[in-house]
Design an enzyme around this catalytic site. Structure first.
Site, PDB file in Angstrom:
ATOM      1  N   MET A  28      -0.311   4.946   5.797  1.00 19.50           N
ATOM      2  CA  MET A  28      -0.970   6.206   5.460  1.00 19.50           C
ATOM      3  C   MET A  28      -0.141   6.974   4.429  1.00 19.50           C
ATOM      4  O   MET A  28      -0.325   8.184   4.252  1.00 19.50           O
ATOM      5  CB  MET A  28      -1.193   7.047   6.714  1.00 19.50           C
ATOM      6  N   GLY A  29       0.764   6.267   3.725  1.00 15.05           N
ATOM      7  CA  GLY A  29       1.529   6.911   2.671  1.00 15.05           C
ATOM      8  C   GLY A  29       2.694   7.724   3.191  1.00 15.05           C
ATOM      9  O   GLY A  29       3.104   7.584   4.345  1.00 15.05           O
ATOM     10  N   LEU A  31       5.740   7.334   2.160  1.00 22.13           N
ATOM     11  CA  LEU A  31       6.504   6.144   2.543  1.00 22.13           C
ATOM     12  C   LEU A  31       7.976   6.479   2.785  1.00 22.13           C
ATOM     13  O   LEU A  31       8.561   7.319   2.100  1.00 22.13           O
ATOM     14  CB  LEU A  31       6.373   5.073   1.455  1.00 22.13           C
ATOM     15  N   HIS A  35       8.603   1.919   6.214  1.00 20.71           N
ATOM     16  CA  HIS A  35       7.612   1.211   5.394  1.00 20.71           C
ATOM     17  C   HIS A  35       8.312   0.224   4.442  1.00 20.71           C
ATOM     18  O   HIS A  35       7.831  -0.896   4.251  1.00 20.71           O
ATOM     19  CB  HIS A  35       6.797   2.200   4.560  1.00 20.71           C
ATOM     20  N   GLN A  59      -9.006   8.336  12.388  1.00 17.60           N
ATOM     21  CA  GLN A  59      -8.048   8.175  13.476  1.00 17.60           C
ATOM     22  C   GLN A  59      -7.390   9.495  13.876  1.00 17.60           C
ATOM     23  O   GLN A  59      -6.490   9.513  14.710  1.00 17.60           O
ATOM     24  CB  GLN A  59      -7.008   7.110  13.141  1.00 17.60           C
ATOM     25  N   LYS A 147       7.289   0.445  16.117  1.00 17.87           N
ATOM     26  CA  LYS A 147       7.305   1.867  16.506  1.00 17.87           C
ATOM     27  C   LYS A 147       5.960   2.267  17.111  1.00 17.87           C
ATOM     28  O   LYS A 147       5.904   3.074  18.023  1.00 17.87           O
ATOM     29  CB  LYS A 147       7.597   2.730  15.293  1.00 17.87           C
ATOM     30  N   VAL A 174      12.652   1.182  12.382  1.00 15.07           N
ATOM     31  CA  VAL A 174      13.780   1.661  11.568  1.00 15.07           C
ATOM     32  C   VAL A 174      14.079   3.099  11.980  1.00 15.07           C
ATOM     33  O   VAL A 174      13.163   3.920  12.123  1.00 15.07           O
ATOM     34  CB  VAL A 174      13.448   1.569  10.066  1.00 15.07           C
TER      35      VAL A 174
HETATM   36  P1  AMP Z   1       1.912   4.960   9.043  1.00 12.88           P
HETATM   37  O1  AMP Z   1       2.017   5.164   7.568  1.00 12.88           O
HETATM   38  O2  AMP Z   1       2.712   5.948   9.847  1.00 12.88           O
HETATM   39  O3  AMP Z   1       0.506   4.765   9.526  1.00 12.88           O
HETATM   40  O4  AMP Z   1       2.643   3.581   9.324  1.00 12.88           O
HETATM   41  C1  AMP Z   1       2.311   2.419   8.606  1.00 12.88           C
HETATM   42  C2  AMP Z   1       3.025   1.262   9.230  1.00 12.88           C
HETATM   43  O5  AMP Z   1       4.438   1.512   9.199  1.00 12.88           O
HETATM   44  C3  AMP Z   1       2.654   1.060  10.700  1.00 12.88           C
HETATM   45  O6  AMP Z   1       2.559  -0.329  10.964  1.00 12.88           O
HETATM   46  C4  AMP Z   1       3.812   1.690  11.423  1.00 12.88           C
HETATM   47  O7  AMP Z   1       4.035   1.149  12.712  1.00 12.88           O
HETATM   48  C5  AMP Z   1       4.959   1.346  10.491  1.00 12.88           C
HETATM   49  N1  AMP Z   1       6.090   2.244  10.711  1.00 12.88           N
HETATM   50  C6  AMP Z   1       6.051   3.602  10.781  1.00 12.88           C
HETATM   51  N2  AMP Z   1       7.277   4.087  11.061  1.00 12.88           N
HETATM   52  C7  AMP Z   1       8.104   3.009  11.178  1.00 12.88           C
HETATM   53  C8  AMP Z   1       9.495   2.855  11.476  1.00 12.88           C
HETATM   54  N3  AMP Z   1      10.287   3.892  11.694  1.00 12.88           N
HETATM   55  N4  AMP Z   1       9.994   1.589  11.517  1.00 12.88           N
HETATM   56  C9  AMP Z   1       9.189   0.519  11.285  1.00 12.88           C
HETATM   57  N5  AMP Z   1       7.881   0.605  11.002  1.00 12.88           N
HETATM   58  C10 AMP Z   1       7.343   1.836  10.954  1.00 12.88           C
END
Ligand code: AMP
Length: 278
Positions: A28-29, A31, A35, A59, A147, A174
């Site tokens: 969802m950006g 980053l 990411h 969502q 996560k 991470v």
């Molecule tokens: P989001 O942009 O928050 O929807 O996350 C996109 C992807 O990045 C999803 O698969 C999340 O689980 C992953 N993600 C978000 N935060 C972390 C993190 N701290 N460590 C690893 N992956 C992450």
């Protein structure tokens, strides 16, 4: 060279000449290094890496943080370029949900508890957008973060049930050096809230420590997590959970693989984290 595409047609055109295998990193950006870790995993295994950037309105519940979710596409594209991403797919809402769109993907069991109970409709929105992205990209693999452990389980179920050939690869969480899991929502924390936020990790590690010492009563593990969180007055606990590792049903006793997880609020900012056991 990173190609930026905005429409389904442009994406298909770019993919038609892209070398295989293809890896997809849905985001969802806004980053961050979490990411970046997913992008690097994909880049190390795939000939082409596609990153999608789409803040998915379906969502977010009504009156939640869809409008205040952080967005900075130029910064995100610069990060993708610096990571050697091949294709960035950054569609408008109408491109994903054009007029007449009328389908919802609803995964049952594993969507029900935890985030599903706290955020009604959330996983319908996730499963629907990810089904579209998986269908559009046709990647060999998709890289998701541990996560969001329940999200990984929901998407795996969806892909298996809909016979989508994309394999879901779950990648480790991470964290900042003090243990806070990186999240786009961390930007909303005040300095005092940020200082209190490592309590999430401490709570999970308190639960893990009790389990490692032989404790198998799930309520005792929940209490250990809850007490750690409530030492921070800025934290409102949404839930603490000790759940079965495959169904996410709350456990009485931990006799096999399990998931410790929690959700808290700092004011209007909601954060989640988890720790698998066994
Ligand atoms: P989001 O942009 O928050 O929807 O996350 C996109 C992807 O990045 C999803 O698969 C999340 O689980 C992953 N993600 C978000 N935060 C972390 C993190 N701290 N460590 C690893 N992956 C992450």
């Amino acid at each position: 060279m990173t190609t930026i595409v905005r429409s389904r047609t442009e994406l298909r055109t770019a993919l038609a000449v892209a070398p295989r295998p293809v890896g997809l990193v849905p985001t969802m950006g806004w980053l961050h290094d979490g990411h970046r870790a997913l992008i690097r995993r994909s880049r190390s295994a795939e000939a082409t890496t596609v990153v999608s950037i789409f803040v998915n309105p379906r969502q977010f519940g009504p009156g939640t943080d869809y409008t205040k979710y952080p967005r900075d596409e130029a910064r995100d594209v610069a990060i993708c370029e610096s990571e050697g991403v091949d294709i960035v797919f950054a569609p408008a809402v109408d491109e994903i949900y054009p007029p007449g769109f009328d389908t919802t993907i609803s995964v049952k069991g594993v969507s029900g508890p935890l985030e599903g109970a706290a955020r009604p409709g959330h996983f319908d929105g996730v499963a629907t957008v990810v089904a579209i992205l998986f269908g559009l990209v046709g990647a060999e693999r998709a890289y998701l973060g541990q996560k969001d452990a329940q999200q990984v389980m929901v998407i795996r179920r969806m892909a298996t049930d809909l016979a989508i050939a994309t394999e879901v690869v779950a990648c480790p969480t991470v964290r900042d050096p003090d243990g806070l899991a990186l999240s786009s929502r961390n930007v909303h924390l005040s300095p005092a809230e940020r200082a209190a936020a490592p309590a999430l990790r401490r709570a999970l590690l308190a639960g893990r420590a009790r389990w490692a010492a032989g404790e198998r009563d799930a309520e005792t593990l929940r209490d250990a997590m809850f007490e750690t969180l409530t030492q921070e007055p800025l934290i409102d606990v949404d839930y603490v959970s000790v759940a079965d590792g495959s169904t996410l049903a709350e456990l009485d006793r931990v006799d096999g693989p399990a998931l410790l997880s929690l959700a808290v609020r700092f004011g209007t900012t909601r954060l989640i984290d988890n720790e698998p056991l066994g």
